[in-house]
Each structure stands twice: as C-alpha cells, then as structure tokens.
Design a protein around this motif. Structure first.
Motif, PDB file in Angstrom:
ATOM      1  N   TYR A  81      86.524  43.512 -28.651  1.00 46.18           N
ATOM      2  CA  TYR A  81      86.862  45.023 -28.425  1.00 46.18           C
ATOM      3  C   TYR A  81      88.443  45.349 -28.682  1.00 46.18           C
ATOM      4  O   TYR A  81      88.555  46.258 -29.132  1.00 46.18           O
ATOM      5  CB  TYR A  81      86.713  45.037 -26.774  1.00 46.18           C
ATOM      6  N   ALA A  82      89.219  44.370 -28.289  1.00 46.39           N
ATOM      7  CA  ALA A  82      90.666  44.750 -28.502  1.00 46.39           C
ATOM      8  C   ALA A  82      90.995  44.928 -29.973  1.00 46.39           C
ATOM      9  O   ALA A  82      92.084  45.520 -30.297  1.00 46.39           O
ATOM     10  CB  ALA A  82      91.500  43.452 -27.820  1.00 46.39           C
ATOM     11  N   LEU A  83      90.406  44.000 -30.744  1.00 49.46           N
ATOM     12  CA  LEU A  83      90.748  44.044 -32.380  1.00 49.46           C
ATOM     13  C   LEU A  83      90.342  45.541 -32.942  1.00 49.46           C
ATOM     14  O   LEU A  83      91.065  46.251 -33.695  1.00 49.46           O
ATOM     15  CB  LEU A  83      89.864  42.985 -33.054  1.00 49.46           C
ATOM     16  N   VAL A  84      89.020  46.073 -32.547  1.00 51.75           N
ATOM     17  CA  VAL A  84      88.819  47.281 -33.043  1.00 51.75           C
ATOM     18  C   VAL A  84      89.798  48.370 -32.221  1.00 51.75           C
ATOM     19  O   VAL A  84      90.018  49.352 -33.125  1.00 51.75           O
ATOM     20  CB  VAL A  84      87.365  47.498 -32.364  1.00 51.75           C
ATOM     21  N   LEU A  85      90.200  48.073 -31.164  1.00 51.33           N
ATOM     22  CA  LEU A  85      91.041  49.030 -30.442  1.00 51.33           C
ATOM     23  C   LEU A  85      92.271  49.148 -31.231  1.00 51.33           C
ATOM     24  O   LEU A  85      92.981  50.030 -31.348  1.00 51.33           O
ATOM     25  CB  LEU A  85      91.064  48.765 -29.041  1.00 51.33           C
ATOM     26  N   ALA A  86      92.790  47.833 -31.532  1.00 54.69           N
ATOM     27  CA  ALA A  86      94.155  47.830 -32.284  1.00 54.69           C
ATOM     28  C   ALA A  86      94.122  48.708 -33.379  1.00 54.69           C
ATOM     29  O   ALA A  86      95.111  49.287 -33.942  1.00 54.69           O
ATOM     30  CB  ALA A  86      94.462  46.408 -32.608  1.00 54.69           C
ATOM     31  N   VAL A  87      92.851  48.380 -34.337  1.00 49.29           N
ATOM     32  CA  VAL A  87      92.712  48.992 -35.724  1.00 49.29           C
ATOM     33  C   VAL A  87      92.898  50.538 -35.462  1.00 49.29           C
ATOM     34  O   VAL A  87      93.357  51.417 -36.195  1.00 49.29           O
ATOM     35  CB  VAL A  87      91.478  48.582 -36.417  1.00 49.29           C
ATOM     36  N   THR A  88      92.112  51.049 -34.279  1.00 45.84           N
ATOM     37  CA  THR A  88      91.956  52.317 -34.138  1.00 45.84           C
ATOM     38  C   THR A  88      93.410  53.008 -33.709  1.00 45.84           C
ATOM     39  O   THR A  88      93.782  54.090 -33.996  1.00 45.84           O
ATOM     40  CB  THR A  88      91.055  52.698 -32.816  1.00 45.84           C
ATOM     41  N   THR A  89      94.212  52.439 -32.869  1.00 47.20           N
ATOM     42  CA  THR A  89      95.393  52.891 -32.587  1.00 47.20           C
ATOM     43  C   THR A  89      96.517  52.813 -33.798  1.00 47.20           C
ATOM     44  O   THR A  89      97.650  53.470 -33.648  1.00 47.20           O
ATOM     45  CB  THR A  89      96.040  52.106 -31.447  1.00 47.20           C
ATOM     46  N   THR A  90      96.137  52.016 -34.728  1.00 55.01           N
ATOM     47  CA  THR A  90      97.297  51.794 -35.725  1.00 55.01           C
ATOM     48  C   THR A  90      96.775  52.245 -37.104  1.00 55.01           C
ATOM     49  O   THR A  90      97.270  53.351 -37.647  1.00 55.01           O
ATOM     50  CB  THR A  90      97.592  50.349 -35.847  1.00 55.01           C
ATOM     51  N   TRP A  91      96.009  51.327 -37.990  1.00 51.17           N
ATOM     52  CA  TRP A  91      95.477  51.748 -39.462  1.00 51.17           C
ATOM     53  C   TRP A  91      94.574  53.014 -39.392  1.00 51.17           C
ATOM     54  O   TRP A  91      94.399  53.496 -40.430  1.00 51.17           O
ATOM     55  CB  TRP A  91      94.836  50.499 -39.796  1.00 51.17           C
ATOM     56  N   LEU A  92      93.784  53.209 -38.530  1.00 48.80           N
ATOM     57  CA  LEU A  92      92.638  54.216 -38.742  1.00 48.80           C
ATOM     58  C   LEU A  92      93.114  55.618 -39.256  1.00 48.80           C
ATOM     59  O   LEU A  92      92.367  56.035 -39.790  1.00 48.80           O
ATOM     60  CB  LEU A  92      91.777  54.292 -37.598  1.00 48.80           C
ATOM     61  N   ARG A  93      94.106  55.887 -38.863  1.00 56.00           N
ATOM     62  CA  ARG A  93      94.983  57.166 -39.063  1.00 56.00           C
ATOM     63  C   ARG A  93      94.908  57.418 -40.641  1.00 56.00           C
ATOM     64  O   ARG A  93      95.168  58.425 -41.279  1.00 56.00           O
ATOM     65  CB  ARG A  93      96.026  57.755 -38.219  1.00 56.00           C
ATOM     66  N   PHE A  94      95.238  56.262 -41.231  1.00 56.00           N
ATOM     67  CA  PHE A  94      95.792  56.194 -42.551  1.00 56.00           C
ATOM     68  C   PHE A  94      94.096  56.034 -43.503  1.00 56.00           C
ATOM     69  O   PHE A  94      94.466  56.072 -44.737  1.00 56.00           O
ATOM     70  CB  PHE A  94      96.678  55.133 -43.086  1.00 56.00           C
ATOM     71  N   ALA A  95      93.186  55.743 -42.963  1.00 56.78           N
ATOM     72  CA  ALA A  95      92.023  55.457 -43.591  1.00 56.78           C
ATOM     73  C   ALA A  95      91.369  56.396 -44.314  1.00 56.78           C
ATOM     74  O   ALA A  95      90.248  56.375 -45.004  1.00 56.78           O
ATOM     75  CB  ALA A  95      90.852  54.875 -42.549  1.00 56.78           C
ATOM     76  N   GLY A  96      91.773  57.537 -44.056  1.00 57.17           N
ATOM     77  CA  GLY A  96      90.925  58.966 -44.979  1.00 57.17           C
ATOM     78  C   GLY A  96      92.053  60.123 -44.427  1.00 57.17           C
ATOM     79  O   GLY A  96      92.764  60.170 -44.037  1.00 57.17           O
ATOM     80  N   SER A  97      91.181  61.250 -45.155  1.00 58.38           N
ATOM     81  CA  SER A  97      91.762  62.559 -44.892  1.00 58.38           C
ATOM     82  C   SER A  97      90.764  63.617 -45.316  1.00 58.38           C
ATOM     83  O   SER A  97      89.548  63.270 -45.497  1.00 58.38           O
ATOM     84  CB  SER A  97      92.833  62.999 -45.886  1.00 58.38           C
ATOM     85  N   GLY A  98      90.928  65.036 -44.743  1.00 56.22           N
ATOM     86  CA  GLY A  98      89.892  66.036 -44.904  1.00 56.22           C
ATOM     87  C   GLY A  98      90.057  66.938 -43.867  1.00 56.22           C
ATOM     88  O   GLY A  98      91.064  66.778 -43.150  1.00 56.22           O
ATOM     89  N   PRO A  99      89.418  67.996 -44.141  1.00 51.38           N
ATOM     90  CA  PRO A  99      89.755  69.362 -43.264  1.00 51.38           C
ATOM     91  C   PRO A  99      89.271  68.845 -41.718  1.00 51.38           C
ATOM     92  O   PRO A  99      89.682  69.375 -40.786  1.00 51.38           O
ATOM     93  CB  PRO A  99      88.725  70.280 -43.855  1.00 51.38           C
ATOM     94  N   LEU A 100      88.489  67.944 -41.537  1.00 52.90           N
ATOM     95  CA  LEU A 100      87.973  67.529 -40.242  1.00 52.90           C
ATOM     96  C   LEU A 100      88.643  66.200 -39.830  1.00 52.90           C
ATOM     97  O   LEU A 100      88.311  65.777 -38.615  1.00 52.90           O
ATOM     98  CB  LEU A 100      86.357  67.350 -40.287  1.00 52.90           C
ATOM     99  N   TRP A 101      89.620  65.770 -40.515  1.00 49.62           N
ATOM    100  CA  TRP A 101      90.025  64.391 -40.216  1.00 49.62           C
ATOM    101  C   TRP A 101      90.902  64.282 -38.791  1.00 49.62           C
ATOM    102  O   TRP A 101      90.639  63.543 -37.954  1.00 49.62           O
ATOM    103  CB  TRP A 101      90.870  64.003 -41.089  1.00 49.62           C
ATOM    104  N   GLN A 102      91.707  65.153 -38.615  1.00 50.52           N
ATOM    105  CA  GLN A 102      92.330  65.325 -37.387  1.00 50.52           C
ATOM    106  C   GLN A 102      91.633  65.781 -36.186  1.00 50.52           C
ATOM    107  O   GLN A 102      91.707  65.217 -34.936  1.00 50.52           O
ATOM    108  CB  GLN A 102      93.654  66.329 -37.389  1.00 50.52           C
ATOM    109  N   SER A 103      90.649  66.399 -36.274  1.00 48.09           N
ATOM    110  CA  SER A 103      89.546  66.912 -34.996  1.00 48.09           C
ATOM    111  C   SER A 103      88.761  65.742 -34.874  1.00 48.09           C
ATOM    112  O   SER A 103      88.192  65.943 -33.452  1.00 48.09           O
ATOM    113  CB  SER A 103      88.929  68.438 -35.352  1.00 48.09           C
ATOM    114  N   THR A 104      88.378  64.855 -35.642  1.00 48.16           N
ATOM    115  CA  THR A 104      87.335  63.797 -35.317  1.00 48.16           C
ATOM    116  C   THR A 104      87.823  62.558 -35.226  1.00 48.16           C
ATOM    117  O   THR A 104      87.543  61.832 -34.247  1.00 48.16           O
ATOM    118  CB  THR A 104      86.289  63.994 -36.478  1.00 48.16           C
ATOM    119  N   VAL A 105      89.042  62.298 -36.191  1.00 47.07           N
ATOM    120  CA  VAL A 105      89.539  60.805 -36.090  1.00 47.07           C
ATOM    121  C   VAL A 105      90.987  60.976 -35.565  1.00 47.07           C
ATOM    122  O   VAL A 105      91.258  60.179 -34.730  1.00 47.07           O
ATOM    123  CB  VAL A 105      89.588  60.220 -37.584  1.00 47.07           C
TER     124      VAL A 105
END
Length: 410
Positions: A81-105
C-alpha cells in the motif's frame, strides 16, 4: 470493472445514451453492485474467528494478542500500500498530461500529499472529500473491524459469552446505518450518479456517512465472525451434511437470489417522488445484512461440501494464481484508471462493446502489472514480516496435522 467506467463518465461523447442505462433494470446489477463489497467483510470476519478458534487449541487467547495481531495485520497490508501511495504523491503527476489530467490525476496527487499519512494508519475512511486512493476506504474499514473482532475474541473467552456479545453488536449494527440515514436525511443506499462518479463519491453524504465508515459495515463483519465460529464448532462435532442434501435445489437458488437483492436499490431511482425517510432508513439498515446472509449460506455449503456445482467452480485451481495477486490488483487498478482517463485527448463513445473493451482492458493491465509487483514487493514484505514477528506455532501444527489441515482448507 466498475471503476474502469470513469472515462465514460468524465469524457462521454454521447452522455444521453449513458443516462438512459439508468432506466434498464439489468444495468442496475452494476449500478447497485456496491453491495458485493459486503462479501469481503463476511470473509474477513469468518477467517478471523475460525483461525482464532484454531489458535485457541494450542494456546490461551488473551489481551496480549490484540497489539500483536494489529502489528501483524499492519505489516501484512502496509508495504504494498505504502509504495503505491509514495508513487502517487511523487512521480504520478509527471506520468502524463492532457486536458483532463489535473481534474482526474492532479487532484489525487494533491490530496495524497495532504492526507496520505491517514491512509497509512487506516483512518482515511473517516476523512471526507479526499480523493487520495479513494478505493482504499475498504482496507481502512476492514482494519478497524478486524481490531473490533480481535478485541472481542481476546477479551471474551467463553463461546456462550461471545455469542451474546455478537448478538448484541449485530442488533446495534442494524440500527446504526438506519439512524444515520434517518437523522442526516441520506439516500437509502449509494446512488451512483454520473456527477458523483466524477469525484469518486467523496462529496456524497451517503457515501461518507453510511457506505465507507467502519461502524456502518459492522453487521456483515459480525455475521462473518458468527459464521467462522459456527463452521469451527460444527466441524468439531463431526457435523453430517448428508441429511440436508435433499435441499440442494434450494441451495442452488441462493446465487440467483443475489440477482434480485443487488438491484433492489433501483426502487429508489424509479420512485416518482422522493421516498419517505423512514423507508430509506429501513432499507439502509437491512440491505447489507440481507446480502451478507446469502454469502454466509453459500460459504457454509462450501465448507461442508454440500454440493458440487458452485463448489466445483469456486475450487477451480485456476483461481489460485489471480487470487494470490488480487490485493496488488486492488491497490493498483485505480492508478491505471485515472492515468488512462487523464491522458485522453478525445471524447469516448458509450456503447456496450466499447464499455466491455475498456473494462476488460483495465482488468488485464491491472493483473499483468500485479504479478511482478507481487513478486518484487508483496511476497518479500510478507516474508520479512514473518521474520520480524513470527506467526503463531499453530500454523506449523496445522501443516503437520492432516485433520486440522483439512479443516483449515475447508
């Protein structure tokens, strides 16, 4: 599969077609399918009660089991659980982009950076309007109910006293969600509307107060604890199931009865005006226990090999592999759903074929990633936790004793 419907809600090309599905009673098997989650609370309670009864054969159950059991449970669930949470709080925001990225990710990343610590102590289901891994409300609720079950079995030592306590708690657990619904004027059950799905229900008062809380799911867990006690004591008495096999036709009708119970909440969608609050409160109190009672009967039949149709399907060896990685799939799948949704630059056409394609694709991706994730993270963490806090000696005794091994397998 239901969570993978997010892109159709967020970026639908033909939203009216999507909304028309709410008038199809067959679709309500999925729209109201949230009751299925009660299956896991029943299973969790059943396994806890059964295993503690086995443990009691070798050692005295006392209050010292409570902190040890909590730590073991925490070590079992948290590394993955903690590893996925760590990825979510750090690297996930750099994993993609798009018009819906901020509202969903982006919103999940922001909330996890603020509230992620509550996830690690399993209190996140009592925090509202946070989209930090919202699917993990179940883990928090299960952890809380596990502690309740552990306290009951550690402090209440006799079988008669345990039955009394469980009966009292079960009655209370029926009243709690009904009172929430009545006093807070909530919906009878989780109303899955497109507006609420976009935010993973985090702004829905019904989701926050009667769906995801630990105490509002107590009834199913108590039923699971009672089921575990029942199976253990019947096996000790060498219960003979043969004389009941003439009722197999009734047993076979139990699973189809779920198809009636699951969409029962659709009544409140089609009600001409808002349903009376007393009716919603009654439904809120009994819907989960009614569904859980079906699961209890099915599990009881499996444990005593009542018939071979359902048991043959559920005991198929092919389930062993995906079942082993199911926790990883559960933790990971919403990450893929959000990432794929946020990366979209076009609208999605809603059709049965397209929905099935996206759902099955999400399931396949989640499980394909889950296998290496289990090998590299979950399995080593489980082995490490056993080194840090060795399990009860009863586990080795069960492996060496054919009688106990058979009971444990059942």
């Amino acid at each position: 599969m239901e969570h993978s419907l997010l892109p159709f809600v967020v970026s639908s090309e033909n939203p009216h077609n999507f909304e028309k599905k709410y008038y199809n009673i067959i679709c309500h098997l999925f729209i109201d399918g949230a009751l299925v989650v009660q299956t896991f609370f029943v299973m969790s309670g059943c396994l806890l009660a059964y295993n503690l009864n086995l443990l009691a054969e070798k050692k005295t159950i006392s209050w010292t089991m409570i902190p040890k059991g909590i730590i073991l449970r925490w070590l079992r669930l948290t590394p993955t659980y903690a590893l996925v949470l760590a990825v979510t709080t750090t690297w996930l925001r750099f994993a993609g982009s798009g018009p819906l990225w901020q509202s969903t990710v982006g919103v999940e990343v922001k909330d996890c950076r603020r509230d992620g610590w509550l996830n690690l102590i399993y209190l996140n289901n009592y925090i509202d309007e946070s989209q930090c891994m919202p699917q993990t409300w179940y883990i928090a609720a299960d952890m809380q109910l596990y502690v309740v079950g552990l306290i009951i079995f550690s402090l209440v030592t006799t079988a008669v006293a345990r039955r009394v306590v469980l009966i009292v708690l079960f009655v209370v657990s029926l009243i709690i969600p009904a009172c929430h619904t009545y006093l807070q004027n909530l919906d009878a059950g989780l109303i899955i509307s497109p507006e609420l799905v976009r935010d993973y229900f985090v702004k829905d008062p019904t989701f926050n107060n009667t769906y995801k809380r630990g105490h509002t799911n107590l009834a199913s867990y108590i039923m699971g604890l009672g089921l575990g006690m029942l199976i253990y004591h019947l096996q000790k008495k060498d219960f003979n199931i043969e004389r009941f096999k003439k009722y197999r036709c009734i047993y076979w009708a139990i699973a189809p009865s779920m198809l009636i119970v699951l969409p029962s909440g659709s009544f409140f969608y089609f009600y001409e005006t808002e349903a009376p609050i007393i009716l919603k409160a009654i439904f809120s109190g009994i819907a989960k226990p009614v569904f859980s009672s079906i699961i209890c009967v099915i599990v009881l039949g499996m444990a005593f090999k009542f018939e071979d149709v359902y048991r043959g399907i559920l005991e198929w060896n092919g389930w062993a592999s995906p079942a082993r990685v199911s926790y990883c799939a559960y933790i990971l799948h919403v990450l893929f759903v959000r990432t794929l949704t946020g990366s979209r630059t076009t609208l999605m056409h809603v059709s049965i074929a397209h929905v099935l394609l996206v759902c099955m694709g999400t399931v396949m991706i989640s499980y394909l990633v889950s296998y290496p994730f289990w090998l590299l993270v979950e399995a080593p963490s489980i082995a490490l936790s056993k080194i840090i806090l060795p399990g009860a000696k009863v586990e080795k005794d069960i492996e060496n004793d054919p009688t106990k091994r058979e009971r444990n397998h059942a």
